[in-house]
Scaffold this motif. Sequence first.
Motif, PDB file in Angstrom:
ATOM      1  N   ALA A   1       0.858  -1.181   0.000  1.00  0.00           N
ATOM      2  CA  ALA A   1       0.000   0.000   0.000  1.00  0.00           C
ATOM      3  C   ALA A   1       0.897   1.234   0.000  1.00  0.00           C
ATOM      4  O   ALA A   1       1.790   1.362   0.852  1.00  0.00           O
ATOM      5  N   VAL A   2       0.659   2.128  -0.953  1.00  0.00           N
ATOM      6  CA  VAL A   2       1.514   3.307  -1.111  1.00  0.00           C
ATOM      7  C   VAL A   2       0.672   4.559  -0.913  1.00  0.00           C
ATOM      8  O   VAL A   2      -0.304   4.769  -1.637  1.00  0.00           O
ATOM      9  N   THR A   3       1.019   5.351   0.072  1.00  0.00           N
ATOM     10  CA  THR A   3       0.355   6.640   0.229  1.00  0.00           C
ATOM     11  C   THR A   3       1.283   7.705  -0.338  1.00  0.00           C
ATOM     12  O   THR A   3       2.485   7.706  -0.077  1.00  0.00           O
ATOM     13  N   MET A   4       0.713   8.602  -1.131  1.00  0.00           N
ATOM     14  CA  MET A   4       1.520   9.585  -1.865  1.00  0.00           C
ATOM     15  C   MET A   4       0.995  10.984  -1.599  1.00  0.00           C
ATOM     16  O   MET A   4       0.234  11.543  -2.402  1.00  0.00           O
ATOM     17  N   PRO A   5       1.332  11.546  -0.449  1.00  0.00           N
ATOM     18  CA  PRO A   5       0.824  12.869  -0.106  1.00  0.00           C
ATOM     19  C   PRO A   5       1.252  13.923  -1.122  1.00  0.00           C
ATOM     20  O   PRO A   5       2.378  13.901  -1.642  1.00  0.00           O
ATOM     21  N   GLY A   6       0.283  14.807  -1.410  1.00  0.00           N
ATOM     22  CA  GLY A   6       0.554  15.905  -2.336  1.00  0.00           C
ATOM     23  C   GLY A   6       0.086  17.213  -1.750  1.00  0.00           C
ATOM     24  O   GLY A   6       0.039  17.381  -0.522  1.00  0.00           O
ATOM     25  N   PHE A   7      -0.311  18.136  -2.608  1.00  0.00           N
ATOM     26  CA  PHE A   7      -0.638  19.487  -2.152  1.00  0.00           C
ATOM     27  C   PHE A   7      -1.950  19.555  -1.368  1.00  0.00           C
ATOM     28  O   PHE A   7      -2.171  20.491  -0.620  1.00  0.00           O
ATOM     29  N   GLY A   8      -2.838  18.573  -1.555  1.00  0.00           N
ATOM     30  CA  GLY A   8      -4.133  18.643  -0.879  1.00  0.00           C
ATOM     31  C   GLY A   8      -4.352  17.562   0.159  1.00  0.00           C
ATOM     32  O   GLY A   8      -5.435  17.470   0.752  1.00  0.00           O
ATOM     33  N   THR A   9      -3.340  16.743   0.408  1.00  0.00           N
ATOM     34  CA  THR A   9      -3.491  15.638   1.363  1.00  0.00           C
ATOM     35  C   THR A   9      -3.670  16.178   2.768  1.00  0.00           C
ATOM     36  O   THR A   9      -2.927  17.062   3.212  1.00  0.00           O
ATOM     37  N   THR A  10      -4.671  15.649   3.479  1.00  0.00           N
ATOM     38  CA  THR A  10      -4.932  16.095   4.846  1.00  0.00           C
ATOM     39  C   THR A  10      -4.386  15.086   5.845  1.00  0.00           C
ATOM     40  O   THR A  10      -4.141  13.912   5.514  1.00  0.00           O
TER      41      THR A  10
ATOM     42  N   PRO B   1       2.760  27.241 -10.260  1.00  0.00           N
ATOM     43  CA  PRO B   1       2.107  26.440  -9.207  1.00  0.00           C
ATOM     44  C   PRO B   1       1.052  27.211  -8.430  1.00  0.00           C
ATOM     45  O   PRO B   1       0.271  26.597  -7.692  1.00  0.00           O
ATOM     46  N   ALA B   2       0.998  28.521  -8.591  1.00  0.00           N
ATOM     47  CA  ALA B   2      -0.040  29.298  -7.924  1.00  0.00           C
ATOM     48  C   ALA B   2      -1.374  29.201  -8.649  1.00  0.00           C
ATOM     49  O   ALA B   2      -2.422  29.583  -8.108  1.00  0.00           O
ATOM     50  N   VAL B   3      -1.344  28.690  -9.864  1.00  0.00           N
ATOM     51  CA  VAL B   3      -2.567  28.531 -10.649  1.00  0.00           C
ATOM     52  C   VAL B   3      -3.093  27.109 -10.441  1.00  0.00           C
ATOM     53  O   VAL B   3      -2.582  26.152 -11.037  1.00  0.00           O
TER      54      VAL B   3
ATOM     55  N   ASP C   1      -5.309  24.992 -11.468  1.00  0.00           N
ATOM     56  CA  ASP C   1      -6.254  24.630 -12.513  1.00  0.00           C
ATOM     57  C   ASP C   1      -6.190  23.136 -12.795  1.00  0.00           C
ATOM     58  O   ASP C   1      -5.631  22.360 -12.003  1.00  0.00           O
ATOM     59  N   VAL C   2      -6.717  22.725 -13.946  1.00  0.00           N
ATOM     60  CA  VAL C   2      -6.758  21.309 -14.262  1.00  0.00           C
ATOM     61  C   VAL C   2      -5.356  20.726 -14.433  1.00  0.00           C
ATOM     62  O   VAL C   2      -5.098  19.559 -14.092  1.00  0.00           O
ATOM     63  N   THR C   3      -4.423  21.545 -14.933  1.00  0.00           N
ATOM     64  CA  THR C   3      -3.038  21.072 -15.049  1.00  0.00           C
ATOM     65  C   THR C   3      -2.444  20.807 -13.668  1.00  0.00           C
ATOM     66  O   THR C   3      -1.760  19.792 -13.447  1.00  0.00           O
ATOM     67  N   TYR C   4      -2.736  21.708 -12.742  1.00  0.00           N
ATOM     68  CA  TYR C   4      -2.269  21.575 -11.359  1.00  0.00           C
ATOM     69  C   TYR C   4      -2.779  20.271 -10.748  1.00  0.00           C
ATOM     70  O   TYR C   4      -2.039  19.531 -10.094  1.00  0.00           O
ATOM     71  N   GLU C   5      -4.050  19.978 -10.978  1.00  0.00           N
ATOM     72  CA  GLU C   5      -4.660  18.778 -10.389  1.00  0.00           C
ATOM     73  C   GLU C   5      -4.185  17.500 -11.083  1.00  0.00           C
ATOM     74  O   GLU C   5      -3.763  16.532 -10.439  1.00  0.00           O
TER      75      GLU C   5
ATOM     76  N   PRO D   1     -10.715  14.006  -4.212  1.00  0.00           N
ATOM     77  CA  PRO D   1      -9.438  13.575  -4.798  1.00  0.00           C
ATOM     78  C   PRO D   1      -8.245  14.238  -4.113  1.00  0.00           C
ATOM     79  O   PRO D   1      -7.108  13.863  -4.363  1.00  0.00           O
ATOM     80  N   GLU D   2      -8.533  15.229  -3.254  1.00  0.00           N
ATOM     81  CA  GLU D   2      -7.494  15.954  -2.511  1.00  0.00           C
ATOM     82  C   GLU D   2      -6.359  16.438  -3.423  1.00  0.00           C
ATOM     83  O   GLU D   2      -5.172  16.213  -3.173  1.00  0.00           O
ATOM     84  N   LEU D   3      -6.745  17.141  -4.482  1.00  0.00           N
ATOM     85  CA  LEU D   3      -5.757  17.683  -5.412  1.00  0.00           C
ATOM     86  C   LEU D   3      -5.570  19.190  -5.249  1.00  0.00           C
ATOM     87  O   LEU D   3      -4.698  19.771  -5.879  1.00  0.00           O
ATOM     88  N   LEU D   4      -6.409  19.803  -4.411  1.00  0.00           N
ATOM     89  CA  LEU D   4      -6.275  21.224  -4.104  1.00  0.00           C
ATOM     90  C   LEU D   4      -5.864  21.387  -2.650  1.00  0.00           C
ATOM     91  O   LEU D   4      -6.217  20.555  -1.797  1.00  0.00           O
ATOM     92  N   PRO D   5      -5.128  22.439  -2.309  1.00  0.00           N
ATOM     93  CA  PRO D   5      -4.663  22.628  -0.928  1.00  0.00           C
ATOM     94  C   PRO D   5      -5.809  22.594   0.071  1.00  0.00           C
ATOM     95  O   PRO D   5      -6.927  23.046  -0.202  1.00  0.00           O
TER      96      PRO D   5
END
Length: 637
Positions: free
Chosen positions: A379-388, A426-428, A430-434, A520-524
């Motif tokens: 099991a792999v958890t991969m925290p990113g910018f929106g992971t809580t 990275p401040a934008v 958008d869909v590319t960010y996600e 999906p936790e893709l936003l902060p």
Amino acid sequence: MKDGFVKCAVASASVRVADTMYNTASIISLMRSAVQQGVRLLVLPELVTTAYTCADLFLQKSLQKGAVDAIANVVDESRNSDLLVVFGSLIPLHGRLYNCAVVVQSGRILGLVPKQHLPNYLEYYEKRWFKVPSDGNIAVEFLGQSTYFGTRLLFTCTNLPELVVACEICEDLWVPRSPSTDHAVAGATVITNCSASDEFVGKEEYRRSLVKTQSGRLICAYLYSDAGEGESTTDLVFSPHNLIFEDGHSLGEQREQSDTLLITEIDVQKLALERIRRQSFGYDDNMYQRIPFTLEERECTLTRKIDRNPFVPSDAQTMTARCEKILTLQSLGLKKRLEHTKVKQVIVGLSGGLDSTLALLVCVRAFDALKLPRSGILAVTMPGFGTTKRTKGNATKLAKALDVAFTTISISKAVGQHFKDIGHDPAVADVTYENSQARERTQVLMDLANKRGALVIGTGDLSELALGWATYNGDHMSMYGVNASVPKTLVKHLVSYIAQISDPSLKKVLLDIVDTPVSPELLPAKHDGTISQVTEDLVGPYELHDFFLYQVVRFGYSPSKVYRLAQYAFTGIYEPAFILGWLKIFYRRFFSQQFKRSCLPDGPRIGSVSLSPRGDWRMSSDSSVALWQQELETLAN
């Protein structure tokens, strides 16, 4: 009649043996009650004009004349409405006596359908009085009208062509090859059965089973009207048992009640669409005579049960059995893939959300069945910018509770480098960010799988596939998608079920995952560390979308019918405008996102709705939604 709904009723009329005047009054009373309640098709018992238990009195001229007079009175009463009435009576014809179903509407005798299988065993002696008919139809004169007498009559509604009625009588259902089989193959969508079935221990269950099975086999509505207690005499006891089934599903059942209508709505459009899908009906009608009738077009108010959550059983016992069956199917599918590839390791991206939790639970079941060590599950958890903290913590706890291998790989630096490579700010957000995050996670999983000789197990569910709520070549892709046929409304129940049969530590983390908002936790995250990107705020309530999905894919209903059913099912929960808004989005996304479904990985089929391009759903990726949108716009007006 709109959308193919037809209000129908069956009833057990009060009778007195051999008292045709009393019996006629009972029939007419039920007819009037049916008209008052908007019923369009009424079915009454076998030999209801005379009573079934008249025995040798059937051979008396007085009783025969009384039965014919009763039919005449029913025909006269029918002039007051367009109610289609099917009832049982003896018919003296051409020097013989027949046990018939009489079909009457608007002062017309549409047809006389004789009973084909006359029981002559145990308590039954019908061949003593009645004649077995020849197969086929003849034109006859009866009560001054030209009509048809025969075993192959189909009564077809001119302004609702999906409504095609055929008749059989009691024993006709109980024989190895029921007449209704031929009727249905020839095009009948509704089978009526005028019956007089006496009662004894165990017969009720068998009778119900017969009607249920026949309606399912023939993809028809089956209306079964049983004789009332007034038939009880000598050694026989009768107790009303009326049934209405549609394609194997009960729409209504009534026991021990006489002179009370069992009313519901049958959906003949649904039956016709299902038959088109099966391609087994409507080609063998050479010997049939189609008799037209017309029903006044009126709105049919729905009273039948429409499941708000069609993928989720409503009672706890069935829900438990369903969950166990689904989990078994999922794990068996994965077990076979592992056996075939001789792979002994799998990789699961574990987010701490519902879908990845279910996928991991399925992996554990498959490994246990194969007697493989759970250490082969990574099991792999991969925290990113929106992971809580909540979801990451639950992923960690879950892996530990299940005793699987676990690792954490942050994707933040890799995605940051990717942003630099493609020149994205990275401040934008958008869909590319996600999507950059989703694709990075998939790359990590795929490369880990290559390194370990493992399979990447997909976590996306059926609801996400329907809406295209997946990143193309990101979470959209895997080496085997165990959740591909499981809708979102069912995922929560499956995880809850596992929680209830697990030890306290596993149960606690599973229940917290069930209570976590889908994201999906893709936003902060928010400033307080909670999830900021709630999926249902963006694409709408999954219970609505799953409802839409079921009606559209399973039955092929039009947007207007889906909207009508949704309003009925979600009365008091969602406003019509709210439902319509999300229905428009459903159709738009369902059509525009087909390209993602056209190249799905393999995954086990677990229910009657699947979007696999290799199995249940074949659709061009470039299909236009214009026709459906046009209908949706008319609903808005």
